[in-house]
Design an enzyme around this catalytic site. Structure first.
Site, PDB file in Angstrom:
ATOM      1  N   LYS A 141      11.520  30.430  19.468  1.00 21.17           N
ATOM      2  CA  LYS A 141      10.710  29.356  20.050  1.00 21.17           C
ATOM      3  C   LYS A 141       9.572  28.955  19.102  1.00 21.17           C
ATOM      4  O   LYS A 141       9.268  27.759  18.944  1.00 21.17           O
ATOM      5  CB  LYS A 141      10.134  29.799  21.392  1.00 21.17           C
ATOM      6  CG  LYS A 141      11.169  29.951  22.498  1.00 21.17           C
ATOM      7  CD  LYS A 141      11.641  28.605  23.027  1.00 21.17           C
ATOM      8  CE  LYS A 141      12.480  28.761  24.276  1.00 21.17           C
ATOM      9  NZ  LYS A 141      12.837  27.485  24.912  1.00 21.17           N
ATOM     10  N   PHE A 193      10.060  48.302  36.955  1.00 19.97           N
ATOM     11  CA  PHE A 193       9.979  49.031  35.689  1.00 19.97           C
ATOM     12  C   PHE A 193       8.548  49.520  35.465  1.00 19.97           C
ATOM     13  O   PHE A 193       7.744  48.876  34.801  1.00 19.97           O
ATOM     14  CB  PHE A 193      10.438  48.143  34.542  1.00 19.97           C
ATOM     15  CG  PHE A 193      11.888  47.751  34.644  1.00 19.97           C
ATOM     16  CD1 PHE A 193      12.889  48.646  34.299  1.00 19.97           C
ATOM     17  CD2 PHE A 193      12.253  46.504  35.131  1.00 19.97           C
ATOM     18  CE1 PHE A 193      14.224  48.296  34.402  1.00 19.97           C
ATOM     19  CE2 PHE A 193      13.582  46.144  35.237  1.00 19.97           C
ATOM     20  CZ  PHE A 193      14.572  47.047  34.880  1.00 19.97           C
ATOM     21  N   TYR A 241      13.742  36.184  20.802  1.00 19.89           N
ATOM     22  CA  TYR A 241      13.698  34.943  21.572  1.00 19.89           C
ATOM     23  C   TYR A 241      12.378  34.212  21.323  1.00 19.89           C
ATOM     24  O   TYR A 241      12.354  33.008  21.022  1.00 19.89           O
ATOM     25  CB  TYR A 241      13.875  35.251  23.057  1.00 19.89           C
ATOM     26  CG  TYR A 241      13.372  34.180  23.983  1.00 19.89           C
ATOM     27  CD1 TYR A 241      14.035  32.955  24.086  1.00 19.89           C
ATOM     28  CD2 TYR A 241      12.226  34.375  24.758  1.00 19.89           C
ATOM     29  CE1 TYR A 241      13.559  31.961  24.934  1.00 19.89           C
ATOM     30  CE2 TYR A 241      11.755  33.389  25.609  1.00 19.89           C
ATOM     31  CZ  TYR A 241      12.428  32.187  25.696  1.00 19.89           C
ATOM     32  OH  TYR A 241      11.968  31.208  26.524  1.00 19.89           O
ATOM     33  N   PHE A 299       4.880  29.874  31.205  1.00 26.06           N
ATOM     34  CA  PHE A 299       4.765  31.279  31.571  1.00 26.06           C
ATOM     35  C   PHE A 299       5.998  31.611  32.433  1.00 26.06           C
ATOM     36  O   PHE A 299       7.115  31.356  31.988  1.00 26.06           O
ATOM     37  CB  PHE A 299       3.393  31.564  32.178  1.00 26.06           C
ATOM     38  CG  PHE A 299       2.358  31.756  31.087  1.00 26.06           C
ATOM     39  CD1 PHE A 299       1.802  32.986  30.846  1.00 26.06           C
ATOM     40  CD2 PHE A 299       2.006  30.698  30.250  1.00 26.06           C
ATOM     41  CE1 PHE A 299       0.897  33.174  29.799  1.00 26.06           C
ATOM     42  CE2 PHE A 299       1.115  30.872  29.201  1.00 26.06           C
ATOM     43  CZ  PHE A 299       0.558  32.116  28.980  1.00 26.06           C
ATOM     44  N   SER A 353       7.669  28.616  25.127  1.00 22.11           N
ATOM     45  CA  SER A 353       7.517  29.810  25.961  1.00 22.11           C
ATOM     46  C   SER A 353       6.246  30.561  25.603  1.00 22.11           C
ATOM     47  O   SER A 353       5.807  30.563  24.441  1.00 22.11           O
ATOM     48  CB  SER A 353       8.716  30.735  25.756  1.00 22.11           C
ATOM     49  OG  SER A 353       8.495  32.006  26.335  1.00 22.11           O
TER      50      SER A 353
END
Length: 324
Positions: A146, A209, A142, A170, A118
């Site tokens: 990875k 957001f 997270y 991505f 990621s």
């Protein structure tokens, strides 16, 4: 080749399985169906309902069908926000689960692994576009998991001659351009599926957001890559590591950026739906802009995004969501 696809019933996993089947490979899907769906399984692929924490089940899966030439590892939890609240869940599944996979691969003699990593390994961008030389300083747990998995892979490469391709995605989006995959992503946390759920009435409205970022329209800009492009990247990466006998780490991205408002505007146009939204405050840790450099993937693999324009991303998504 005979390929074991761990997590092959999930959103990305089913597209990857389809790619390998279309290329003439034999595939076995190993999945616990915690987020994967039976409707994402293909009759041409063998299915084993199992969990990466069941070491014996992993061994048996790797030995099945006369053994496997390679593993595609897509079995990871991926909600960045949740990882900050329940790190133990991500430690157990992402890290301990991967160690099980690597140890079982050693025991069964499988020497090639393609891992879905990621862009979260990079953290806050220090420059754009982000290439593979960018510092790796994840800002959520997270992303940390990875990056730790990549470090384990590197050690197993050195010590056990297991070659790996770590593909730093991505923002994966879209649906199968051939229209074969219909299963909806479960509990999505990404922008495009949230827009789709709002367009078809699953959600009453969606949230943006923050609209005060230093971008042309004030909303965050992200690099979106079509899942069919990701799938071809897996196939090309496996071909590379098997033929070159060499491990690689590469970004997979479109190298272009779209803002939240741009994506929403295109979605409204393509779906013909109003897609109500509410602008709220920024989320902590959201950078204004994230875009990839995928030049290394092109240089090493000949890979380039072909379906990752925003219109195709939205159209292929709406083709699935509009039918629910």
């Amino acid at each position: 080749m005979n390929i074991l696809i761990i997590g092959g019933a999930g959103y990305i996993g089913s597209h990857v399985t389809s790619e390998f089947l279309d290329n003439g490979n034999k595939c076995t899907v190993f999945d616990n169906l915690s987020s994967g769906l039976r409707e994402n399984l293909f009759p041409e692929a063998k299915f084993i309902h199992g969990d990466i924490h069941d070491y014996q089940a992993l061994l048996e899966a790797m030995k099945s069908n006369g053994g496997h030439d390679a593993i595609i590892h897509l079995a990871a939890f991926k909600a960045a926000g949740e990882s900050m609240l329940i790190p133990q869940k991500y430690s157990r599944n992402n890290i301990a689960g991967t160690i099980n996979i690597l140890n079982a691969a050693c025991e069964t003699g499988i020497k090639n692994i393609v891992f879905s990593s990621s862009a979260a390994v990079y953290g806050e961008p220090q420059y754009l576009p982000i290439d593979e030389k960018h510092p790796t300083q994840p800002e959520n747990f997270y992303g940390f998991t990875k990056l730790e998995i990549e470090r384990f892979l590197d050690w197993y490469d050195k010590l056990k001659n297991i070659r790996y391709a770590s593909l730093r995605y991505f923002n994966a989006a879209g649906y199968d351009v051939k229209g074969k995959i219909k299963g909806l992503e479960q509990n999505p946390a990404n922008l495009i599926p949230i827009i789709m759920e709002t367009a078809c009435g699953i959600r009453k409205e969606m949230q943006i957001f923050g609209d005060d970022y230093d971008t042309p329209d004030g909303t965050c800009i992200r690099d979106y890559i079509h899942v069919s492009d990701l799938s071809s990247g897996h196939a090309m990466a496996l071909d590379y590591i098997t033929k070159k006998d060499k491990s690689i780490i590469v970004n997979l991205g479109s190298e272009t950026g779209s803002s939240v408002k741009e994506v929403l505007d295109i979605a409204r146009k393509e779906t013909g739906k109003p897609i109500p939204c509410n602008i709220t405050s920024r989320r902590p840790g959201d950078p204004a802009k994230l875009t990839a450099s995928a030049s290394l993937a092109f240089e090493l693999l000949g890979w380039k995004a072909k379906h990752s324009d925003m219109e195709t991303l939205i159209k292929t998504s709406w083709n699935v969501y509009s039918k629910i």
